[in-house]
Motif scaffolding. Structure first.
Motif, short mmCIF file in Angstrom:
data_model
loop_
_atom_site.label_atom_id
_atom_site.label_comp_id
_atom_site.label_asym_id
_atom_site.label_seq_id
_atom_site.Cartn_x
_atom_site.Cartn_y
_atom_site.Cartn_z
N ILE A 161 0.95 -1.08 -0.03
CA ILE A 161 0.06 -0.08 -0.10
C ILE A 161 0.94 1.26 0.10
CG2 ILE A 161 -1.79 1.11 1.23
CD1 ILE A 161 -2.84 -1.29 0.04
N SER A 162 0.56 2.07 -0.81
CA SER A 162 1.49 3.24 -1.13
C SER A 162 1.02 4.18 0.11
CB SER A 162 1.07 3.92 -2.45
OG SER A 162 2.09 5.26 -2.39
N ASP A 163 1.98 4.62 0.74
CA ASP A 163 1.87 5.74 2.05
C ASP A 163 0.57 5.37 2.86
OD1 ASP A 163 2.33 7.90 3.56
OD2 ASP A 163 1.00 9.34 2.13
N PRO A 164 0.47 4.31 3.49
CA PRO A 164 -0.74 3.90 4.39
C PRO A 164 -0.71 4.83 5.50
CG PRO A 164 1.27 2.35 4.82
CD PRO A 164 1.60 3.37 3.64
N HIS A 165 -1.97 4.70 6.27
CA HIS A 165 -2.06 5.92 7.32
C HIS A 165 -1.08 5.37 8.61
CE1 HIS A 165 -4.49 2.59 9.33
NE2 HIS A 165 -5.25 2.56 8.24
N SER A 166 -1.14 6.26 9.59
CA SER A 166 -0.32 6.04 10.81
C SER A 166 -0.37 4.52 11.54
CB SER A 166 -0.26 7.04 11.72
OG SER A 166 -1.66 7.27 12.24
N ARG A 167 -1.58 4.23 11.56
CA ARG A 167 -1.95 2.93 12.38
C ARG A 167 -1.70 1.75 11.49
NH1 ARG A 167 -5.32 4.55 16.49
NH2 ARG A 167 -5.65 6.82 16.66
N TYR A 168 -1.52 1.75 10.23
CA TYR A 168 -1.52 0.66 9.38
C TYR A 168 -0.42 -0.41 9.90
CZ TYR A 168 -1.35 -2.20 5.24
OH TYR A 168 -1.22 -3.30 4.36
N HIS A 169 0.86 0.33 10.32
CA HIS A 169 2.08 -0.69 10.48
C HIS A 169 1.93 -1.49 11.51
CE1 HIS A 169 4.13 1.26 7.33
NE2 HIS A 169 3.96 2.66 7.76
N ASP A 170 0.97 -1.25 12.50
CA ASP A 170 0.74 -2.10 13.73
C ASP A 170 -0.17 -2.95 13.52
OD1 ASP A 170 2.62 -0.59 15.57
OD2 ASP A 170 1.07 0.69 15.84
N PHE A 171 -1.00 -3.15 12.34
CA PHE A 171 -1.98 -4.20 12.19
C PHE A 171 -1.34 -5.33 12.18
CE2 PHE A 171 -5.19 -1.27 9.90
CZ PHE A 171 -5.38 -0.47 11.22
N LEU A 172 -2.12 -6.46 12.25
CA LEU A 172 -1.92 -7.92 12.02
C LEU A 172 -1.37 -8.11 10.38
CD1 LEU A 172 -5.02 -8.86 13.74
CD2 LEU A 172 -2.72 -9.35 14.72
N GLU A 173 -0.43 -9.35 10.32
CA GLU A 173 -0.03 -9.47 9.26
C GLU A 173 -1.06 -10.29 8.39
OE1 GLU A 173 2.89 -8.55 7.89
OE2 GLU A 173 3.50 -7.66 9.61
N TYR A 174 -1.51 -10.19 7.05
CA TYR A 174 -2.04 -10.75 6.13
C TYR A 174 -1.91 -12.21 6.33
CZ TYR A 174 -4.58 -11.93 1.49
OH TYR A 174 -5.27 -12.19 0.70
N GLY A 175 -2.89 -13.02 6.49
CA GLY A 175 -3.20 -14.30 6.77
C GLY A 175 -2.78 -14.64 7.99
N ASP A 176 -2.67 -14.01 9.16
CA ASP A 176 -2.51 -14.57 10.47
C ASP A 176 -3.89 -14.69 11.09
OD1 ASP A 176 -1.58 -14.84 13.11
OD2 ASP A 176 -0.72 -12.77 13.29
N ALA A 177 -4.48 -15.95 10.94
CA ALA A 177 -5.77 -16.02 11.24
C ALA A 177 -5.85 -16.00 12.75
CB ALA A 177 -6.40 -17.15 10.59
N GLU A 178 -4.87 -16.92 13.48
CA GLU A 178 -4.85 -17.02 14.83
C GLU A 178 -4.61 -15.64 15.76
OE1 GLU A 178 -2.26 -19.49 18.28
OE2 GLU A 178 -1.77 -19.91 15.97
N GLY A 179 -3.69 -14.79 14.88
CA GLY A 179 -3.52 -13.43 15.75
C GLY A 179 -4.81 -12.72 15.52
N TYR A 180 -5.55 -12.89 14.20
CA TYR A 180 -6.62 -11.94 14.19
C TYR A 180 -7.83 -12.32 15.32
CZ TYR A 180 -11.01 -10.29 12.08
OH TYR A 180 -12.32 -9.29 12.17
N ARG A 181 -7.82 -13.58 15.59
CA ARG A 181 -9.04 -14.01 16.47
C ARG A 181 -8.47 -13.87 17.98
NH1 ARG A 181 -13.40 -13.76 13.79
NH2 ARG A 181 -13.22 -15.11 11.76
N ALA A 182 -7.14 -13.75 18.28
CA ALA A 182 -6.77 -13.55 19.52
C ALA A 182 -6.54 -12.03 19.98
CB ALA A 182 -5.47 -14.19 19.74
N ARG A 183 -6.30 -11.17 18.83
CA ARG A 183 -6.11 -9.89 19.16
C ARG A 183 -7.02 -8.73 18.63
NH1 ARG A 183 -0.14 -8.50 17.11
NH2 ARG A 183 -0.63 -6.53 18.25
N LEU A 184 -8.06 -9.21 18.21
CA LEU A 184 -9.13 -8.07 17.50
C LEU A 184 -9.41 -7.28 18.81
CD1 LEU A 184 -10.66 -6.74 15.44
CD2 LEU A 184 -12.29 -8.62 15.51
N ASP A 185 -9.77 -8.01 19.85
CA ASP A 185 -10.32 -7.27 20.82
C ASP A 185 -9.65 -6.32 21.59
OD1 ASP A 185 -12.94 -8.22 20.87
OD2 ASP A 185 -12.41 -9.83 22.45
N ALA A 186 -7.93 -6.60 21.45
CA ALA A 186 -6.70 -5.81 21.94
C ALA A 186 -7.01 -4.36 20.99
CB ALA A 186 -5.61 -6.60 21.80
#
Length: 205
Positions: A161-186
């Motif tokens: 993504i060209s010039d993503p917003h400031s929060r984007y870099h802390d997002f979960l990696e693409y395909g990290d299903a376990e992380g998504y389910r575990a960390r969405l609430d966080a």
């Protein structure tokens, strides 16, 4: 986020801080300062700025005809910008309250301070007001979108993504299903913590 990614993110923050210091140094060289959101020029600098103002006749005389004729097309964008501004403000006023997301401070993104520059004629001032508003609205809406994305879908894209917003870099990696389910609430709790901190600090929204 890996240790290397955290290291790089920390370096970005360090470089931004260093850049801010350099900008402040440059302000002093140019003879102006900001106090309580008000800009003040040294007396001699202000007088020299007025001397450098170009008359409207000279300004128009140096402008290509195509530039003058295209001006109405450029300024026609003000209508969708005003609608976008109003709609985004309504959206966050309603939805962010429901989700517990801290509302974006509009005044931090939309600023009309360039109208005080005495070396600009009234056409240049109008151009600066328009550009400041349009780009400010885009940045304002982008932050609203970034907070919304953090709440609902804090996942990086597979493609760059060209010039993503400031929060984007802390997002979960693409395909990290376990992380998504575990960390969405966080991710959502982090937004709520921001809202609570803003409320305790008496930040105007």
């Amino acid at each position: 986020m890996t240790d290397r990614m955290r290291e790089l993110a920390s370096e970005i923050v360090r470089l931004q801080t260093e850049l801010d210091r350099e900008i402040e140094t440059r302000r002093k060289v140019l003879g102006w300062s900001v106090k309580k959101r008000l800009v003040a020029f040294e007396h001699g600098i202000a007088r020299e700025n007025r001397r450098l103002r170009m008359t409207v006749r000279s300004f128009l005389g140096k402008s290509p005809l195509a530039t003058i004729l295209s001006a109405p097309v450029i300024y026609s964008l003000i209508l969708p910008m005003v609608v976008l501004d109003a709609w985004a403000s309504l959206y966050q006023a309603v939805c962010f309250r429901v989700y517990g997301i801290p509302r974006v401070s509009r005044r931090e993104y939309i600023n009309f301070d360039r109208r005080h520059l005495s070396y600009l004629n009234w056409i240049e001032v109008l151009n600066c007001l328009y550009c400041g508003y349009a780009n400010g609205v885009v940045a304002y809406v982008r932050e609203i979108g970034g907070r919304t994305e953090q709440y609902w879908c804090p996942i990086k894209h597979a493609l760059k993504i060209s010039d993503p917003h400031s929060r984007y870099h802390d997002f979960l990696e693409y395909g990290d299903a376990e992380g998504y389910r575990a960390r969405l609430d966080a991710f959502r709790d982090a937004l709520k913590a921001e809202a609570e901190a803003a409320a305790e600090g008496g930040v105007a929204r």
